[in-house]
Design a protein around this motif. Structure first.
Motif, mmCIF file in Angstrom:
data_model
loop_
_atom_site.group_PDB
_atom_site.id
_atom_site.type_symbol
_atom_site.label_atom_id
_atom_site.label_comp_id
_atom_site.label_asym_id
_atom_site.label_seq_id
_atom_site.Cartn_x
_atom_site.Cartn_y
_atom_site.Cartn_z
ATOM 1 N N SER A 48 0.833 -1.200 0.000
ATOM 2 C CA SER A 48 0.000 0.000 0.000
ATOM 3 C C SER A 48 0.874 1.259 0.000
ATOM 4 O O SER A 48 0.580 2.229 -0.712
ATOM 5 C CB SER A 48 -0.923 0.010 1.216
ATOM 6 O OG SER A 48 -1.678 1.189 1.254
ATOM 7 N N GLN A 49 1.958 1.239 0.763
ATOM 8 C CA GLN A 49 2.870 2.388 0.788
ATOM 9 C C GLN A 49 3.563 2.576 -0.556
ATOM 10 O O GLN A 49 3.822 3.703 -0.969
ATOM 11 C CB GLN A 49 3.896 2.233 1.909
ATOM 12 C CG GLN A 49 3.286 2.414 3.276
ATOM 13 C CD GLN A 49 4.293 2.206 4.383
ATOM 14 O OE1 GLN A 49 5.331 1.556 4.209
ATOM 15 N NE2 GLN A 49 3.990 2.753 5.547
ATOM 16 N N TYR A 50 3.875 1.490 -1.255
ATOM 17 C CA TYR A 50 4.419 1.610 -2.604
ATOM 18 C C TYR A 50 3.412 2.289 -3.518
ATOM 19 O O TYR A 50 3.756 3.180 -4.299
ATOM 20 C CB TYR A 50 4.755 0.237 -3.188
ATOM 21 C CG TYR A 50 6.021 -0.403 -2.690
ATOM 22 C CD1 TYR A 50 7.133 0.342 -2.333
ATOM 23 C CD2 TYR A 50 6.116 -1.781 -2.609
ATOM 24 C CE1 TYR A 50 8.295 -0.267 -1.897
ATOM 25 C CE2 TYR A 50 7.283 -2.403 -2.187
ATOM 26 C CZ TYR A 50 8.363 -1.629 -1.823
ATOM 27 O OH TYR A 50 9.519 -2.237 -1.408
ATOM 28 N N LEU A 51 2.161 1.865 -3.432
ATOM 29 C CA LEU A 51 1.132 2.373 -4.332
ATOM 30 C C LEU A 51 0.777 3.830 -4.065
ATOM 31 O O LEU A 51 0.360 4.544 -4.982
ATOM 32 C CB LEU A 51 -0.121 1.497 -4.242
ATOM 33 C CG LEU A 51 0.075 0.031 -4.629
ATOM 34 C CD1 LEU A 51 -1.212 -0.748 -4.422
ATOM 35 C CD2 LEU A 51 0.562 -0.105 -6.052
ATOM 36 N N THR A 52 0.953 4.275 -2.834
ATOM 37 C CA THR A 52 0.658 5.671 -2.497
ATOM 38 C C THR A 52 1.916 6.549 -2.492
ATOM 39 O O THR A 52 1.863 7.697 -2.069
ATOM 40 C CB THR A 52 -0.035 5.763 -1.125
ATOM 41 O OG1 THR A 52 0.811 5.171 -0.129
ATOM 42 C CG2 THR A 52 -1.392 5.072 -1.149
ATOM 43 N N LYS A 53 3.005 5.978 -2.944
ATOM 44 C CA LYS A 53 4.295 6.673 -3.062
ATOM 45 C C LYS A 53 4.831 7.187 -1.732
ATOM 46 O O LYS A 53 5.516 8.201 -1.670
ATOM 47 C CB LYS A 53 4.216 7.790 -4.099
ATOM 48 C CG LYS A 53 3.938 7.258 -5.478
ATOM 49 C CD LYS A 53 4.088 8.304 -6.532
ATOM 50 C CE LYS A 53 3.880 7.651 -7.884
ATOM 51 N NZ LYS A 53 4.222 8.505 -8.962
ATOM 52 N N LYS A 54 4.533 6.449 -0.674
ATOM 53 C CA LYS A 54 5.129 6.749 0.625
ATOM 54 C C LYS A 54 6.437 5.984 0.788
ATOM 55 O O LYS A 54 7.195 6.243 1.703
ATOM 56 C CB LYS A 54 4.164 6.376 1.753
ATOM 57 C CG LYS A 54 2.936 7.250 1.796
ATOM 58 C CD LYS A 54 2.009 6.839 2.909
ATOM 59 C CE LYS A 54 0.777 7.708 2.907
ATOM 60 N NZ LYS A 54 -0.218 7.255 3.890
ATOM 61 N N ARG A 55 6.665 5.037 -0.103
ATOM 62 C CA ARG A 55 7.858 4.196 -0.056
ATOM 63 C C ARG A 55 8.272 3.927 -1.505
ATOM 64 O O ARG A 55 7.439 3.693 -2.360
ATOM 65 C CB ARG A 55 7.495 2.886 0.648
ATOM 66 C CG ARG A 55 8.633 1.922 0.818
ATOM 67 C CD ARG A 55 8.158 0.597 1.372
ATOM 68 N NE ARG A 55 7.894 0.670 2.811
ATOM 69 C CZ ARG A 55 7.851 -0.371 3.613
ATOM 70 N NH1 ARG A 55 8.020 -1.588 3.139
ATOM 71 N NH2 ARG A 55 7.620 -0.240 4.893
ATOM 72 N N GLY A 56 9.587 3.963 -1.769
ATOM 73 C CA GLY A 56 10.091 3.606 -3.084
ATOM 74 C C GLY A 56 9.848 4.648 -4.157
ATOM 75 O O GLY A 56 9.732 4.315 -5.328
ATOM 76 N N TYR A 57 9.821 5.905 -3.797
ATOM 77 C CA TYR A 57 9.471 6.963 -4.737
ATOM 78 C C TYR A 57 10.634 7.885 -5.118
ATOM 79 O O TYR A 57 10.456 8.831 -5.870
ATOM 80 C CB TYR A 57 8.358 7.829 -4.136
ATOM 81 C CG TYR A 57 8.799 8.546 -2.880
ATOM 82 C CD1 TYR A 57 9.386 9.800 -2.948
ATOM 83 C CD2 TYR A 57 8.658 7.960 -1.639
ATOM 84 C CE1 TYR A 57 9.816 10.451 -1.806
ATOM 85 C CE2 TYR A 57 9.080 8.587 -0.492
ATOM 86 C CZ TYR A 57 9.659 9.837 -0.577
ATOM 87 O OH TYR A 57 10.097 10.466 0.555
ATOM 88 N N ARG A 58 11.811 7.624 -4.648
ATOM 89 C CA ARG A 58 12.931 8.563 -4.816
ATOM 90 C C ARG A 58 13.520 8.607 -6.220
ATOM 91 O O ARG A 58 14.256 9.519 -6.550
ATOM 92 C CB ARG A 58 14.051 8.218 -3.839
ATOM 93 C CG ARG A 58 13.679 8.425 -2.407
ATOM 94 C CD ARG A 58 14.834 8.089 -1.510
ATOM 95 N NE ARG A 58 14.420 8.143 -0.125
ATOM 96 C CZ ARG A 58 15.201 7.853 0.882
ATOM 97 N NH1 ARG A 58 16.438 7.476 0.669
ATOM 98 N NH2 ARG A 58 14.762 7.931 2.103
#
Length: 106
Positions: A48-58
């Protein structure tokens, strides 16, 4: 003196970005977040954090890398890939070529 290694960038930035993009593609292709989490060996909340760009977005990928990730997602969905980690490593190696690459690989 900077003791940061290229491996740190891989662990903190590159692999999470690849996994986030792959998770997005898999979900976009109709695979449930819970199943993606199971594939990745992580909690559904992490996906879910990947999909909401809270994780892995750099990192923002170029079109070639985006296409490689989309192709890998489709191969996973169709059961046409035997070694997903090797495919992810190939994408990572492509991203690390040139500036910031491991000196042992140059």
């Amino acid at each position: 003196m900077n003791l940061e290694t290229p491996c740190q960038a891989v662990v903190w930035d590159i692999l999470p970005a690849i996994r986030a993009a792959l998770a997005m593609e898999l979900v976009k292709n109709g695979i449930a977040q819970k199943e993606v989490a199971k594939m990745f060996g992580m909690a559904p909340s992490a996906v879910s954090q990947y999909l909401t760009k809270k994780r892995g977005y750099r990192i923002e990928f170029d079109d070639d890398v985006k296409e490689s990730i989309a192709r890998l997602a489709l191969e996973i969905q169709e059961g046409k890939v035997d070694n997903v980690p090797a495919k992810i490593c190939g994408i990572c190696r492509h991203l690390r070529k040139g500036e910031g690459a491991c000196p042992a690989e140059e």
